[in-house]
Design a protein around this motif. Sequence first.
Motif, short mmCIF file in Angstrom:
data_model
loop_
_atom_site.label_atom_id
_atom_site.label_comp_id
_atom_site.label_asym_id
_atom_site.label_seq_id
_atom_site.Cartn_x
_atom_site.Cartn_y
_atom_site.Cartn_z
N LEU A 91 0.87 -1.18 0.00
CA LEU A 91 0.00 0.00 0.00
C LEU A 91 0.90 1.23 0.00
CD1 LEU A 91 -2.74 -0.85 2.69
CD2 LEU A 91 -2.64 -1.54 0.30
N GLN A 92 0.28 2.39 0.08
CA GLN A 92 1.07 3.63 0.15
C GLN A 92 1.91 3.69 1.43
OE1 GLN A 92 1.80 6.13 -1.78
NE2 GLN A 92 2.71 7.47 -0.22
N ILE A 93 1.36 3.16 2.52
CA ILE A 93 2.07 3.20 3.80
C ILE A 93 2.72 1.83 4.05
CG2 ILE A 93 1.83 3.57 6.30
CD1 ILE A 93 -0.54 5.45 5.63
N VAL B 109 -11.07 -4.73 -0.51
CA VAL B 109 -11.09 -4.10 -1.84
C VAL B 109 -10.04 -2.99 -1.85
CG1 VAL B 109 -12.57 -3.16 -3.63
CG2 VAL B 109 -13.57 -4.47 -1.75
N ARG B 110 -9.32 -2.88 -2.95
CA ARG B 110 -8.25 -1.89 -3.03
C ARG B 110 -8.29 -1.21 -4.39
NH1 ARG B 110 -2.34 -4.45 -2.45
NH2 ARG B 110 -2.47 -4.66 -4.70
N SER B 111 -8.00 0.08 -4.39
CA SER B 111 -7.85 0.78 -5.68
C SER B 111 -6.51 1.48 -5.71
CB SER B 111 -9.00 1.77 -5.92
OG SER B 111 -10.18 1.05 -6.24
N GLY B 112 -6.41 2.65 -5.02
CA GLY B 112 -5.13 3.36 -4.98
C GLY B 112 -4.26 2.95 -3.80
N GLY B 113 -4.84 2.25 -2.83
CA GLY B 113 -4.06 1.77 -1.69
C GLY B 113 -3.63 2.85 -0.71
N HIS B 114 -4.42 3.94 -0.58
CA HIS B 114 -4.00 5.06 0.27
C HIS B 114 -4.62 5.09 1.65
CE1 HIS B 114 -2.31 6.53 -3.44
NE2 HIS B 114 -1.62 7.38 -2.72
N ASP C 249 -7.94 -6.02 -6.13
CA ASP C 249 -7.30 -4.74 -6.51
C ASP C 249 -7.89 -4.28 -7.84
OD1 ASP C 249 -5.36 -3.18 -8.16
OD2 ASP C 249 -4.23 -3.17 -6.28
N THR C 250 -8.58 -3.14 -7.80
CA THR C 250 -9.27 -2.68 -9.02
C THR C 250 -8.43 -1.69 -9.83
OG1 THR C 250 -10.45 -0.93 -7.84
CG2 THR C 250 -11.55 -3.06 -7.98
N SER C 251 -7.11 -1.73 -9.65
CA SER C 251 -6.28 -0.73 -10.34
C SER C 251 -6.31 -0.87 -11.86
CB SER C 251 -4.83 -0.80 -9.84
OG SER C 251 -4.29 -2.09 -10.07
N GLY D 288 -8.23 15.17 -5.15
CA GLY D 288 -7.57 15.78 -4.01
C GLY D 288 -6.16 16.23 -4.37
N THR D 289 -5.30 16.25 -3.38
CA THR D 289 -3.97 16.81 -3.59
C THR D 289 -2.90 15.73 -3.71
OG1 THR D 289 -3.80 17.06 -1.20
CG2 THR D 289 -4.50 18.99 -2.45
N CYS D 290 -3.31 14.49 -3.91
CA CYS D 290 -2.34 13.40 -4.08
C CYS D 290 -2.55 12.77 -5.46
CB CYS D 290 -2.52 12.36 -2.99
SG CYS D 290 -1.51 10.89 -3.25
N PRO E 114 -10.30 6.85 -7.41
CA PRO E 114 -11.71 7.09 -7.08
C PRO E 114 -12.32 6.02 -6.18
CG PRO E 114 -11.34 7.29 -9.46
CD PRO E 114 -10.06 6.78 -8.85
N GLY E 115 -11.80 4.78 -6.25
CA GLY E 115 -12.38 3.69 -5.45
C GLY E 115 -12.59 4.10 -4.01
N GLY E 116 -11.60 4.74 -3.40
CA GLY E 116 -11.77 5.23 -2.04
C GLY E 116 -12.20 6.68 -2.02
N PHE E 117 -11.60 7.50 -2.88
CA PHE E 117 -11.80 8.95 -2.84
C PHE E 117 -13.28 9.32 -2.99
CE2 PHE E 117 -11.89 13.11 -5.03
CZ PHE E 117 -11.17 13.89 -4.13
N ILE E 118 -13.92 8.88 -4.08
CA ILE E 118 -15.32 9.26 -4.31
C ILE E 118 -16.21 8.58 -3.26
CG2 ILE E 118 -17.29 9.05 -5.89
CD1 ILE E 118 -15.40 9.46 -8.21
N GLY F 210 -14.54 12.96 -0.97
CA GLY F 210 -13.59 13.45 -1.98
C GLY F 210 -13.49 14.97 -1.96
N ILE F 211 -12.46 15.47 -1.27
CA ILE F 211 -12.25 16.91 -1.09
C ILE F 211 -11.03 17.36 -1.88
CG2 ILE F 211 -11.65 18.70 0.60
CD1 ILE F 211 -13.06 16.87 2.71
N GLY F 212 -11.17 18.42 -2.65
CA GLY F 212 -10.03 19.00 -3.36
C GLY F 212 -10.12 20.50 -3.37
N GLY G 128 -17.71 5.92 2.53
CA GLY G 128 -16.38 5.31 2.52
C GLY G 128 -16.41 3.97 1.82
N GLY G 129 -15.29 3.60 1.21
CA GLY G 129 -15.23 2.35 0.45
C GLY G 129 -15.22 1.13 1.36
N GLY G 130 -15.35 -0.02 0.71
CA GLY G 130 -15.21 -1.28 1.43
C GLY G 130 -16.39 -1.67 2.27
N ASN G 131 -17.55 -1.03 2.04
CA ASN G 131 -18.73 -1.30 2.88
C ASN G 131 -19.83 -2.09 2.19
OD1 ASN G 131 -18.49 -0.04 5.56
ND2 ASN G 131 -18.09 1.81 4.36
#
Length: 509
Positions: free
Chosen positions: A64-66, A102-107, A121-123, A160-162, A167-171, A175-177, A221-224
């Motif tokens: 993941l990202q972390i 479920v994973r998209s961007g992994g953030h 992983d829906t990448s 957003g700023t990353c 979108p999998g998690g963001f939307i 989703g704030i930008g 939030g995703g994954g629900n």
Amino acid sequence: MQSRRTILRAGAGLALTATAVGVGTLPVFADATGSGTGWAGLAARIQGDIVLPVDPGYNAAKELQIAAFDAVHPQAIAYPETPQDVQALVNYARNNGISVRVRSGGHNFNGWSTGEGLVIDTSRLNHATVGTSTVKIGPGLQSIDALHALAPYNKQVIAGTCPTVAPGGFISGGGIGFQTRKFGLGSDRLRSAQIVLADGRLIRASETSYSDLFWALRGSGGGNFGVVTEFEVAPIDQPRMVFFSTMWAWDKAEQVFAAWQTWQLNASVNLGSALIYNLPDAAPGNVPMVIITGGYHGPESEAQAALAQLTSLVGAQPTSTFASDLPYADAMKTAYGCGDLTQEQCHREGTGAEAHLHRTAFQRDAYRMFNQPFTPTQISTVLSTLDSNRVAGQRRVVHCMAVGGNANNVSPTATAYVHRQANFVIGYVGQLDAPTPESEAAASAFVQTGADVLNPISNGAYVNFPGSSLPDWATQYYGDNYLRLKKVKKAYDPNNFFRHPRSIGSLGQ
Ligand SMILES: Cc1cc2nc3c(=O)[nH]c(=O)nc-3n(C[C@H](O)[C@H](O)[C@H](O)COP(=O)(O)OP(=O)(O)OC[C@H]3O[C@@H](n4cnc5c(N)ncnc54)[C@H](O)[C@@H]3O)c2cc1C
């Protein structure tokens, strides 16, 4: 070892370069007919790929990202390429009692997109199909790739700023930008979502079809509720943006905080910005950077006037100012810190041969939402918490984002995103490059102290910035909408198949 694959989506008219982790290192399955059982049979039945622990690409595939979540070892990581692949994966996992993440961007800050079972992983579902009034995007279309895919059409989506958030998690979480005060949240612009449910059905939820699920998908939030395989969104019409970045002296830190709040509260919705106090190494003596950066969605002359007003509110000149009216995609690339990088380079290391962006080794977060500006005393406490009990090697940030504007011209019950009176998202972040048990404990303690400062004055929390510790998370994330979310959960996922540590209904209430 990684390989890259260009995915051409028929009808999209757009070619997107997708990153396919571990594809070149898949096991050779004996069961090529797909009639067999087990992972081999499943792999043969889908167009995408499955990476198992025996594969050389496994370690990269589970990242993941972390990096702290590298300690999690999924049984398998699957890369579906079609919604039907996702159906096959969900059916297989359900029938075999295998848990799914479920994973998209992994953030996700808390690692909710990985687990010990199957990671879907829906990448590779990263298409962008431009229609007359909407754009259909895959859940894995990272922000940087959306920029490039949509720029030729003069259309964009909220991001957003990353650059590598997807979108999998963001939307799913809102989703704030910088665009949010003018154009709303990412989820406010959702028109329909195609989703694979726990029972394997592939449906499309919208205002007129599965409308209760559509309500829930906008902000919970995703994954629900299932695996989203496509978002249909109303694009934003913003061919240019003035990107700006200003820096201020640390001895003006409190004035800058107060001025930024007043500035944003009275600003045109064209103005979106963030205030960041950044201490890259909290060794004693190091001085935090004070940055106000953002985007102005209007003429450069208005942006310059707004920046002059900010200077006047602070009562001191910035130590540096950059402002440039740019084509939208260039402005956002600059905001991402990718101004000098190619699209390929502007991806997370390990996901492509040229990918440059670093992962974070360890991170703790405490973000909350706020309706009101902080008082001078509260500002002083927030900043002294950043500055005290210094620990060398710890990166500390106080990150403040402006929300509100048109995002608040929506009822709190109109979608699952409840925070329609919030004007600010403010949080403490603690990061480490070389974590040890002692430094992790110290970074966690710093962030917990920050949480203790923010909690008494906050009005909730944003599910896309999940705090490391948040005992009353259901109320914080969803307020009064939680009851309705649980009903939707029961209707679409009665056996709680899609779950993570803070998923809807996991409180058992
Ligand atoms: C560096 C950084 C900067 C950020 N900046 C911003 C910002 O400016 N604005 C903002 O609003 N947020 C921001 N975020 C937060 C970000 O929006 C969330 O972390 C978001 O959930 C990430 O989505 P993802 O798909 O990349 O992550 P993932 O970890 O893959 O997924 C996040 C959650 O969504 C679920 N999920 C993923 N894909 C799907 C799918 N296809 N169907 C159903 N559920 C799915 C996962 O299970 C998980 O629960 C930032 C995060 C980071 C790390």
